[in-house]
Design a protein around this motif. Structure first.
Motif, PDB file in Angstrom:
ATOM      1  N   LEU A   1      50.879  50.090  38.371  1.00  0.00           N
ATOM      2  CA  LEU A   1      49.641  50.368  37.648  1.00  0.00           C
ATOM      3  C   LEU A   1      48.559  50.920  38.570  1.00  0.00           C
ATOM      4  O   LEU A   1      47.760  51.770  38.165  1.00  0.00           O
ATOM      5  N   LEU A   2      48.533  50.459  39.803  1.00  0.00           N
ATOM      6  CA  LEU A   2      47.577  51.002  40.771  1.00  0.00           C
ATOM      7  C   LEU A   2      47.841  52.482  41.010  1.00  0.00           C
ATOM      8  O   LEU A   2      46.907  53.284  41.137  1.00  0.00           O
ATOM      9  N   GLY A   3      49.145  52.829  41.061  1.00  0.00           N
ATOM     10  CA  GLY A   3      49.497  54.240  41.256  1.00  0.00           C
ATOM     11  C   GLY A   3      49.056  55.109  40.096  1.00  0.00           C
ATOM     12  O   GLY A   3      48.818  56.307  40.267  1.00  0.00           O
ATOM     13  N   GLY A   4      48.948  54.492  38.902  1.00  0.00           N
ATOM     14  CA  GLY A   4      48.507  55.240  37.727  1.00  0.00           C
ATOM     15  C   GLY A   4      47.031  55.057  37.423  1.00  0.00           C
ATOM     16  O   GLY A   4      46.578  55.411  36.326  1.00  0.00           O
ATOM     17  N   ASP A   5      46.285  54.479  38.369  1.00  0.00           N
ATOM     18  CA  ASP A   5      44.846  54.246  38.218  1.00  0.00           C
ATOM     19  C   ASP A   5      44.497  53.375  37.018  1.00  0.00           C
ATOM     20  O   ASP A   5      43.412  53.487  36.444  1.00  0.00           O
ATOM     21  N   ARG A   6      45.389  52.479  36.649  1.00  0.00           N
ATOM     22  CA  ARG A   6      45.084  51.488  35.603  1.00  0.00           C
ATOM     23  C   ARG A   6      44.679  50.210  36.335  1.00  0.00           C
ATOM     24  O   ARG A   6      45.407  49.240  36.431  1.00  0.00           O
ATOM     25  N   LEU A   7      43.471  50.255  36.858  1.00  0.00           N
ATOM     26  CA  LEU A   7      43.052  49.311  37.885  1.00  0.00           C
ATOM     27  C   LEU A   7      42.837  47.895  37.360  1.00  0.00           C
ATOM     28  O   LEU A   7      43.226  46.921  38.005  1.00  0.00           O
ATOM     29  N   ASP A   8      42.196  47.759  36.212  1.00  0.00           N
ATOM     30  CA  ASP A   8      41.940  46.424  35.674  1.00  0.00           C
ATOM     31  C   ASP A   8      43.246  45.684  35.392  1.00  0.00           C
ATOM     32  O   ASP A   8      43.400  44.497  35.716  1.00  0.00           O
ATOM     33  N   GLU A   9      44.194  46.388  34.770  1.00  0.00           N
ATOM     34  CA  GLU A   9      45.484  45.782  34.461  1.00  0.00           C
ATOM     35  C   GLU A   9      46.229  45.386  35.736  1.00  0.00           C
ATOM     36  O   GLU A   9      46.864  44.339  35.807  1.00  0.00           O
ATOM     37  N   ALA A  10      46.123  46.254  36.749  1.00  0.00           N
ATOM     38  CA  ALA A  10      46.807  45.993  38.014  1.00  0.00           C
ATOM     39  C   ALA A  10      46.254  44.732  38.678  1.00  0.00           C
ATOM     40  O   ALA A  10      47.025  43.873  39.149  1.00  0.00           O
ATOM     41  N   CYS A  11      44.941  44.587  38.703  1.00  0.00           N
ATOM     42  CA  CYS A  11      44.325  43.413  39.328  1.00  0.00           C
ATOM     43  C   CYS A  11      44.684  42.135  38.574  1.00  0.00           C
ATOM     44  O   CYS A  11      44.934  41.086  39.177  1.00  0.00           O
ATOM     45  N   TYR A  12      44.734  42.221  37.256  1.00  0.00           N
ATOM     46  CA  TYR A  12      45.079  41.065  36.437  1.00  0.00           C
ATOM     47  C   TYR A  12      46.510  40.610  36.722  1.00  0.00           C
ATOM     48  O   TYR A  12      46.776  39.410  36.916  1.00  0.00           O
ATOM     49  N   ALA A  13      47.446  41.558  36.779  1.00  0.00           N
ATOM     50  CA  ALA A  13      48.846  41.216  37.045  1.00  0.00           C
ATOM     51  C   ALA A  13      49.009  40.623  38.442  1.00  0.00           C
ATOM     52  O   ALA A  13      49.721  39.629  38.635  1.00  0.00           O
ATOM     53  N   ALA A  14      48.314  41.220  39.425  1.00  0.00           N
ATOM     54  CA  ALA A  14      48.431  40.739  40.801  1.00  0.00           C
ATOM     55  C   ALA A  14      47.866  39.333  40.950  1.00  0.00           C
ATOM     56  O   ALA A  14      48.469  38.474  41.612  1.00  0.00           O
ATOM     57  N   GLN A  15      46.721  39.095  40.326  1.00  0.00           N
ATOM     58  CA  GLN A  15      46.099  37.781  40.459  1.00  0.00           C
ATOM     59  C   GLN A  15      46.951  36.695  39.802  1.00  0.00           C
ATOM     60  O   GLN A  15      47.108  35.597  40.341  1.00  0.00           O
ATOM     61  N   ARG A  16      47.529  36.977  38.658  1.00  0.00           N
ATOM     62  CA  ARG A  16      48.405  36.007  37.999  1.00  0.00           C
ATOM     63  C   ARG A  16      49.632  35.691  38.871  1.00  0.00           C
ATOM     64  O   ARG A  16      50.050  34.539  38.975  1.00  0.00           O
ATOM     65  N   ALA A  17      50.180  36.722  39.488  1.00  0.00           N
ATOM     66  CA  ALA A  17      51.337  36.513  40.361  1.00  0.00           C
ATOM     67  C   ALA A  17      50.975  35.600  41.530  1.00  0.00           C
ATOM     68  O   ALA A  17      51.704  34.650  41.858  1.00  0.00           O
ATOM     69  N   ILE A  18      49.836  35.873  42.153  1.00  0.00           N
ATOM     70  CA  ILE A  18      49.422  35.094  43.326  1.00  0.00           C
ATOM     71  C   ILE A  18      49.085  33.660  42.943  1.00  0.00           C
ATOM     72  O   ILE A  18      49.474  32.705  43.624  1.00  0.00           O
ATOM     73  N   LEU A  19      48.369  33.473  41.836  1.00  0.00           N
ATOM     74  CA  LEU A  19      47.954  32.135  41.417  1.00  0.00           C
ATOM     75  C   LEU A  19      49.091  31.304  40.836  1.00  0.00           C
ATOM     76  O   LEU A  19      48.966  30.089  40.698  1.00  0.00           O
ATOM     77  N   SER A  20      50.204  31.939  40.509  1.00  0.00           N
ATOM     78  CA  SER A  20      51.334  31.199  39.935  1.00  0.00           C
ATOM     79  C   SER A  20      51.952  30.233  40.938  1.00  0.00           C
ATOM     80  O   SER A  20      52.624  29.278  40.560  1.00  0.00           O
ATOM     81  N   GLY A  21      51.754  30.503  42.228  1.00  0.00           N
ATOM     82  CA  GLY A  21      52.379  29.673  43.255  1.00  0.00           C
ATOM     83  C   GLY A  21      53.861  29.929  43.418  1.00  0.00           C
ATOM     84  O   GLY A  21      54.560  29.164  44.071  1.00  0.00           O
ATOM     85  N   LYS A  22      54.361  31.013  42.840  1.00  0.00           N
ATOM     86  CA  LYS A  22      55.788  31.306  42.844  1.00  0.00           C
ATOM     87  C   LYS A  22      56.180  32.415  43.815  1.00  0.00           C
ATOM     88  O   LYS A  22      57.326  32.864  43.812  1.00  0.00           O
ATOM     89  N   ILE A  23      55.238  32.877  44.614  1.00  0.00           N
ATOM     90  CA  ILE A  23      55.563  33.898  45.615  1.00  0.00           C
ATOM     91  C   ILE A  23      55.867  33.192  46.928  1.00  0.00           C
ATOM     92  O   ILE A  23      54.991  32.553  47.515  1.00  0.00           O
ATOM     93  N   VAL A  24      57.104  33.279  47.379  1.00  0.00           N
ATOM     94  CA  VAL A  24      57.508  32.584  48.598  1.00  0.00           C
ATOM     95  C   VAL A  24      56.967  33.332  49.815  1.00  0.00           C
ATOM     96  O   VAL A  24      56.644  34.517  49.739  1.00  0.00           O
ATOM     97  N   PRO A  25      56.823  32.630  50.970  1.00  0.00           N
ATOM     98  CA  PRO A  25      56.259  33.270  52.160  1.00  0.00           C
ATOM     99  C   PRO A  25      56.908  34.586  52.556  1.00  0.00           C
ATOM    100  O   PRO A  25      56.222  35.495  53.024  1.00  0.00           O
ATOM    101  N   SER A  26      58.218  34.709  52.356  1.00  0.00           N
ATOM    102  CA  SER A  26      58.880  35.964  52.745  1.00  0.00           C
ATOM    103  C   SER A  26      58.428  37.135  51.883  1.00  0.00           C
ATOM    104  O   SER A  26      58.663  38.294  52.240  1.00  0.00           O
ATOM    105  N   ASN A  27      57.793  36.857  50.741  1.00  0.00           N
ATOM    106  CA  ASN A  27      57.302  37.913  49.862  1.00  0.00           C
ATOM    107  C   ASN A  27      55.779  38.070  49.906  1.00  0.00           C
ATOM    108  O   ASN A  27      55.222  38.857  49.143  1.00  0.00           O
ATOM    109  N   HIS A  28      55.117  37.337  50.790  1.00  0.00           N
ATOM    110  CA  HIS A  28      53.660  37.457  50.884  1.00  0.00           C
ATOM    111  C   HIS A  28      53.236  38.891  51.219  1.00  0.00           C
ATOM    112  O   HIS A  28      52.197  39.366  50.763  1.00  0.00           O
ATOM    113  N   TRP A  29      54.052  39.562  52.016  1.00  0.00           N
ATOM    114  CA  TRP A  29      53.698  40.925  52.415  1.00  0.00           C
ATOM    115  C   TRP A  29      53.633  41.859  51.212  1.00  0.00           C
ATOM    116  O   TRP A  29      52.833  42.797  51.191  1.00  0.00           O
TER     117      TRP A  29
END
Length: 401
Positions: free
Chosen positions: A338-366
Motif C-alpha cells: 500500500l505504501l508503494g501505491g501511496d495509500r498511506l493511511d491504509e498502510a499505516c493502519y495495517a502496519a500498526q495492527r501487525a506490530i501491536l499484535s505481538g505476533k512478529i517474532v524478532p527475526s522478522n522485526h527488520w
C-alpha cells in the motif's frame, strides 16, 4: 514447589516413620524423601500408590499434602506440563518392559507433531522450553539398548526436534544456538538416512541468512535444499518458495516469478499427510502467504490481493491478540504494498495492527522496520506512533528472550 511440605512430614511421623525408614519402605533414597518434604521435588506417578498405602491415605489426600502448602500449587506452567508429558513417556517405556519400545517412539513422534502444530500460534520462547525437554528425553534414550529400526526412528525424531529448536532460535535471533541445532539435526538426519530433514536444514539456514541480509547465500542454500529434497515433499516446495524470496530481495524479477509459478504448481499436487498448521507441512495458506511476501518485495501490486486473502482466511474476527503469525506477516506485506501505491493511511493502519499484535517474532522485526522507515521517509503524521509501537515491540521481545 517453593515451600516446605510440613503436612507431608507430619503425616509420615504420625505413621511412625523417620525419613530413612519411610524411604526404605517406598524403595527410594532418603535424599529423595528429603527433597519431597523440602518442596524441591515431588514423587513420580508410579510411586504414589505405594506412598498412599504406607500413609493410609487416598490419592486426593496425598494431593493435599503435596500441593496445598503453597497458593501457587495449582498453577501449571508450560515447563511443568512438558515435565508431565516426559514422565508419561518414561512410564510408557517402563510398562512396556523394553529399553525404548515402539510405544515410546510413537508417543515421541506424536509429541513432535503437536509441537510443530503449535509453532504458528505459540510464542517462540515458550515453545522452545517444551522442545528442549523433549530433546533432552531423546538424549536420555540414546544410551538405551535398541534395535537398528528403533535407533533409526529415535534419530529421526531427534533430528526433527533439533530442527524445530533451530527454527525457534532463529525466530529469537539466537544465531549461534540456531547454527548448533541445525548441525545436530543434519548429523542425526545423515545417520538416519533422511534426505528430507537434511533438506529442511538447508532451507532453514537459507531463511536465517536471508534475515541477516545475505540474499545471495540464501539463494545458494535454498537451491541446495531443492537438490536434496525428495520429489513431491513439503520441503521441496518450501525451498523453492525460499528461492523466490531470495531472488525478490536481489531484484531478479523474472526468476522470482518463475519460482512463484513453480511453487503454485507443486503445492497444487501435494497430498497433505499432517495437519495443515504443521510447520513442516506445506499447504495452500502457506502458498498464499509466501506469494504475498515475495510479490511485495519485488514491488508487484498483486501482493495486496494475496495478503488480504491470507488475512481473511486466518484472522479470527478483529482480535489481533489471537492472530497466528502469518496474519501479522501478511499485514506487513499489505502495508509495504500500500505504501508503494501511496495509500498511506491504509498502510499505516495495517502496519500498526501487525506490530501491536505481538505476533512478529524478532527475526522478522527488520520487515516491520522497513515499513516504519518508509513511513518516516514520507514524513507522515503517523510516523511517531508507528516508531513508538515498534520500539515497544522490541523491548517486549528483549524481556522475553
Amino acid at each position: 514447589m517453593a515451600s516446605k511440605r510440613q503436612k507431608l512430614a507430619e503425616r509420615r511421623k504420625a505413621c511412625g516413620y523417620n525419613q530413612e525408614e519411610f524411604a526404605e519402605a517406598i524403595g527410594v533414597d532418603r535424599s529423595t524423601v528429603q527433597r519431597w518434604e523440602n518442596g524441591s521435588n515431588e514423587p513420580q506417578p508410579w510411586l504414589r500408590p505405594k506412598i498412599q498405602k504406607i500413609l493410609g491415605i487416598t490419592s486426593a489426600e496425598l494431593d493435599s499434602l503435596l500441593f496445598l502448602d503453597s497458593p501457587q500449587s495449582f498453577t501449571i506452567s508450560v515447563a511443568q506440563a512438558a515435565d508431565d508429558e516426559i514422565e508419561a513417556l518414561e512410564l510408557i517405556r517402563r510398562v512396556c518392559a523394553s529399553d525404548v519400545g515402539a510405544e515410546t517412539l510413537s508417543a515421541l513422534e506424536g509429541a513432535f507433531d503437536n509441537l510443530a502444530m503449535q509453532y504458528p500460534v505459540s510464542a517462540p520462547h515458550v515453545l522452545l522450553e517444551s522442545v528442549r525437554r523433549h530433546s533432552a528425553y531423546v538424549m536420555h534414550l540414546m544410551n538405551a539398548r535398541m534395535t537398528l529400526a528403533e535407533q533409526n526412528r529415535l534419530f529421526m525424531v531427534g533430528g526433527w526436534l533439533q530442527l524445530l529448536a533451530a527454527t525457534l532460535h532463529i525466530d529469537l535471533h539466537q544465531d549461534r544456538a540456531a547454527s548448533a541445532r541445525l548441525k545436530a539435526a543434519a548429523t542425526l538426519a545423515q545417520h538416519a538416512g533422511s534426505k528430507e530433514i537434511e533438506a529442511w536444514c538447508f532451507e532453514t539456514e537459507a531463511w536465517r541468512v536471508l534475515t541477516d541480509g545475505n540474499y545471495r547465500r540464501a539463494l545458494e542454500l535454498s537451491q541446495a535444499a531443492q537438490k536434496l529434497a525428495p520429489v513431491g515433499t513439503s520441503v521441496s516446495i518450501q525451498a523453492t518458495a525460499q528461492e523466490g524470496r531470495a531472488r525478490a530481495r536481489l531484484g531478479e524479477a523474472k526468476e522470482t516469478y518463475s519460482a512463484v509459478d513453480r511453487v503454485r504448481k507443486m503445492s497444487a499436487s501435494l497430498v497433505p499427510h499432517k495437519g495443515t498448521e504443521h510447520h513442516y507441512q506445506y499447504d495452500p495458506a502457506k502458498s498464499l502467504a509466501y506469494t504475498a511476501t515475495t510479490l511485495a518485495w519485488v514491488g508487484d501490486p498483486a501482493a495486496e490481493n494475496y495478503a488480504r486473502e491470507v488475512i481473511a482466511r486466518l484472522s479470527p474476527a478483529e482480535d489481533i491478540q489471537k492472530w497466528p503469525r502469518r496474519v501479522a506477516s501478511a499485514n506487513i506485506d499489505l502495508a509495504l504494498t500500500l505504501l508503494g501505491g501511496d495509500r498511506l493511511d491504509e498502510a499505516c493502519y495495517a502496519a500498526q495492527r501487525a506490530i501491536l499484535s505481538g505476533k512478529i517474532v524478532p527475526s522478522n522485526h527488520w520487515r516491520a522496520l522497513e515499513v516504519v522507515q518508509a513511513v518516516e521517509a514520507k514524513r507522515l503524521p503517523e510516523a511517531a506512533d508507528l516508531r513508538d509501537a515498534f520500539q515497544g515491540m522490541k523491548r517486549q521481545a528483549e524481556l522475553e528472550s
